[in-house]
Design a protein around this motif. Structure first.
Motif, PDB file in Angstrom:
ATOM      1  N   MET A 100      -6.612 -31.110  30.061  1.00  0.00           N
ATOM      2  CA  MET A 100      -6.533 -31.068  28.619  1.00  0.00           C
ATOM      3  C   MET A 100      -7.920 -30.760  28.068  1.00  0.00           C
ATOM      4  SD  MET A 100      -5.391 -34.008  25.912  1.00  0.00           S
ATOM      5  CE  MET A 100      -3.675 -33.791  26.228  1.00  0.00           C
ATOM      6  N   ILE A 101      -7.952 -29.848  27.136  1.00  0.00           N
ATOM      7  CA  ILE A 101      -9.206 -29.420  26.527  1.00  0.00           C
ATOM      8  C   ILE A 101      -9.317 -30.017  25.131  1.00  0.00           C
ATOM      9  CG2 ILE A 101     -10.474 -27.407  25.652  1.00  0.00           C
ATOM     10  CD1 ILE A 101     -10.394 -27.553  28.657  1.00  0.00           C
ATOM     11  N   HIS A 102     -10.487 -30.562  24.827  1.00  0.00           N
ATOM     12  CA  HIS A 102     -10.794 -31.027  23.475  1.00  0.00           C
ATOM     13  C   HIS A 102     -11.982 -30.213  22.982  1.00  0.00           C
ATOM     14  CE1 HIS A 102      -8.172 -34.506  23.853  1.00  0.00           C
ATOM     15  NE2 HIS A 102      -8.683 -34.693  25.057  1.00  0.00           N
ATOM     16  N   GLN A 103     -11.871 -29.704  21.768  1.00  0.00           N
ATOM     17  CA  GLN A 103     -12.950 -28.901  21.194  1.00  0.00           C
ATOM     18  C   GLN A 103     -13.450 -29.570  19.921  1.00  0.00           C
ATOM     19  OE1 GLN A 103     -10.543 -25.056  21.411  1.00  0.00           O
ATOM     20  NE2 GLN A 103     -12.639 -24.338  21.778  1.00  0.00           N
ATOM     21  N   TYR A 104     -14.778 -29.653  19.786  1.00  0.00           N
ATOM     22  CA  TYR A 104     -15.409 -30.295  18.639  1.00  0.00           C
ATOM     23  C   TYR A 104     -16.571 -29.445  18.148  1.00  0.00           C
ATOM     24  CZ  TYR A 104     -13.169 -34.306  20.875  1.00  0.00           C
ATOM     25  OH  TYR A 104     -12.278 -35.142  21.470  1.00  0.00           O
ATOM     26  N   LYS A 105     -16.824 -29.531  16.866  1.00  0.00           N
ATOM     27  CA  LYS A 105     -18.039 -28.954  16.282  1.00  0.00           C
ATOM     28  C   LYS A 105     -18.770 -30.111  15.618  1.00  0.00           C
ATOM     29  CE  LYS A 105     -16.377 -24.317  15.533  1.00  0.00           C
ATOM     30  NZ  LYS A 105     -17.095 -23.112  15.208  1.00  0.00           N
ATOM     31  N   VAL A 119     -17.025 -28.388  24.114  1.00  0.00           N
ATOM     32  CA  VAL A 119     -15.721 -28.268  24.761  1.00  0.00           C
ATOM     33  C   VAL A 119     -15.692 -29.276  25.900  1.00  0.00           C
ATOM     34  CG1 VAL A 119     -14.139 -26.751  26.002  1.00  0.00           C
ATOM     35  CG2 VAL A 119     -15.587 -25.819  24.179  1.00  0.00           C
ATOM     36  N   LEU A 120     -14.713 -30.177  25.863  1.00  0.00           N
ATOM     37  CA  LEU A 120     -14.567 -31.215  26.879  1.00  0.00           C
ATOM     38  C   LEU A 120     -13.306 -30.959  27.677  1.00  0.00           C
ATOM     39  CD1 LEU A 120     -15.066 -34.048  28.177  1.00  0.00           C
ATOM     40  CD2 LEU A 120     -13.770 -34.988  26.271  1.00  0.00           C
ATOM     41  N   ASP A 121     -13.443 -30.860  28.968  1.00  0.00           N
ATOM     42  CA  ASP A 121     -12.287 -30.802  29.855  1.00  0.00           C
ATOM     43  C   ASP A 121     -12.035 -32.236  30.314  1.00  0.00           C
ATOM     44  OD1 ASP A 121     -11.128 -30.705  32.740  1.00  0.00           O
ATOM     45  OD2 ASP A 121     -10.637 -28.764  31.871  1.00  0.00           O
ATOM     46  N   ALA A 122     -11.004 -32.846  29.785  1.00  0.00           N
ATOM     47  CA  ALA A 122     -10.760 -34.274  30.022  1.00  0.00           C
ATOM     48  C   ALA A 122     -10.454 -34.579  31.483  1.00  0.00           C
ATOM     49  CB  ALA A 122      -9.615 -34.758  29.134  1.00  0.00           C
ATOM     50  N   GLU A 123      -9.817 -33.665  32.188  1.00  0.00           N
ATOM     51  CA  GLU A 123      -9.423 -33.939  33.580  1.00  0.00           C
ATOM     52  C   GLU A 123     -10.600 -33.879  34.540  1.00  0.00           C
ATOM     53  OE1 GLU A 123      -6.564 -35.128  33.379  1.00  0.00           O
ATOM     54  OE2 GLU A 123      -6.086 -34.187  31.479  1.00  0.00           O
ATOM     55  N   SER A 124     -11.516 -32.935  34.336  1.00  0.00           N
ATOM     56  CA  SER A 124     -12.664 -32.820  35.233  1.00  0.00           C
ATOM     57  C   SER A 124     -13.853 -33.630  34.741  1.00  0.00           C
ATOM     58  CB  SER A 124     -13.090 -31.354  35.382  1.00  0.00           C
ATOM     59  OG  SER A 124     -13.633 -30.873  34.158  1.00  0.00           O
ATOM     60  N   GLY A 125     -13.873 -33.938  33.442  1.00  0.00           N
ATOM     61  CA  GLY A 125     -15.001 -34.650  32.859  1.00  0.00           C
ATOM     62  C   GLY A 125     -16.150 -33.734  32.472  1.00  0.00           C
ATOM     63  N   CYS A 126     -15.969 -32.430  32.602  1.00  0.00           N
ATOM     64  CA  CYS A 126     -17.023 -31.482  32.264  1.00  0.00           C
ATOM     65  C   CYS A 126     -17.145 -31.310  30.758  1.00  0.00           C
ATOM     66  CB  CYS A 126     -16.750 -30.127  32.902  1.00  0.00           C
ATOM     67  SG  CYS A 126     -16.913 -30.125  34.692  1.00  0.00           S
ATOM     68  N   VAL A 127     -18.378 -31.298  30.282  1.00  0.00           N
ATOM     69  CA  VAL A 127     -18.674 -31.052  28.876  1.00  0.00           C
ATOM     70  C   VAL A 127     -19.461 -29.751  28.806  1.00  0.00           C
ATOM     71  CG1 VAL A 127     -19.837 -31.926  26.823  1.00  0.00           C
ATOM     72  CG2 VAL A 127     -18.756 -33.532  28.410  1.00  0.00           C
ATOM     73  N   HIS A 128     -18.994 -28.843  27.957  1.00  0.00           N
ATOM     74  CA  HIS A 128     -19.624 -27.535  27.831  1.00  0.00           C
ATOM     75  C   HIS A 128     -20.123 -27.354  26.402  1.00  0.00           C
ATOM     76  CE1 HIS A 128     -17.727 -26.383  31.654  1.00  0.00           C
ATOM     77  NE2 HIS A 128     -16.649 -26.982  31.191  1.00  0.00           N
ATOM     78  N   LEU A 129     -21.355 -26.902  26.250  1.00  0.00           N
ATOM     79  CA  LEU A 129     -21.888 -26.490  24.953  1.00  0.00           C
ATOM     80  C   LEU A 129     -21.828 -24.971  24.935  1.00  0.00           C
ATOM     81  CD1 LEU A 129     -24.991 -28.821  24.584  1.00  0.00           C
ATOM     82  CD2 LEU A 129     -22.755 -29.068  23.529  1.00  0.00           C
TER      83      LEU A 129
END
Length: 121
Positions: free
Chosen positions: A1-6, A13-23
């Motif tokens: 599941m992807i969560h996107q925030y500004k 961008v947060l990938d909830a399953e892997s725990g990766c956070v992307h700027l």
């Protein structure tokens, strides 16, 4: 599941399953939002129209998103989605419970005051 925030000028961008956070930049942020449910050619058309980028630049970002997906760092599959009910149906007993009430307890509440008087008598 992807969560996107500004937030504060950052596209997160947060990938909830892997725990990766992307700027990411604005282009990548919008591409990621469209990635799963929009055909590739429609993404290219929409992004080139919305942002001042070429189709080749959009393809490059799409390629990066493809790579992140292959590496399970974006759009990672939820391995436990089918097991949630198993956890709910388990019969279990609470073995320990930790209650953290305050960082600076002064032992003056009614409960602690009563307990400390009982232990000293």
């Amino acid at each position: 599941m992807i969560h996107q925030y500004k937030m504060n000028g950052y596209n997160i961008v947060l990938d909830a399953e892997s725990g990766c956070v992307h700027l990411v930049d604005d282009v990548a942020y919008d591409i990621i939002g469209l990635y799963e449910n929009t055909p590739r050619q429609e993404i290219i058309a929409a992004i080139t129209k919305q942002h001042s980028v070429t189709a080749a630049e959009v393809e490059e970002v799409l390629s990066d998103v493809d790579t992140l997906k292959q590496e399970n760092r974006l759009f990672t599959e939820d391995l436990f989605s089918g097991q949630a009910n198993l956890f709910k149906e388990r019969q279990s007993v609470v073995k320990a419970l930790c209650l953290h009430v305050a960082h600076a307890c002064n032992m003056t509440c009614g409960y602690c005051g009563t307990m400390s008087r009982k232990s000293t008598s």
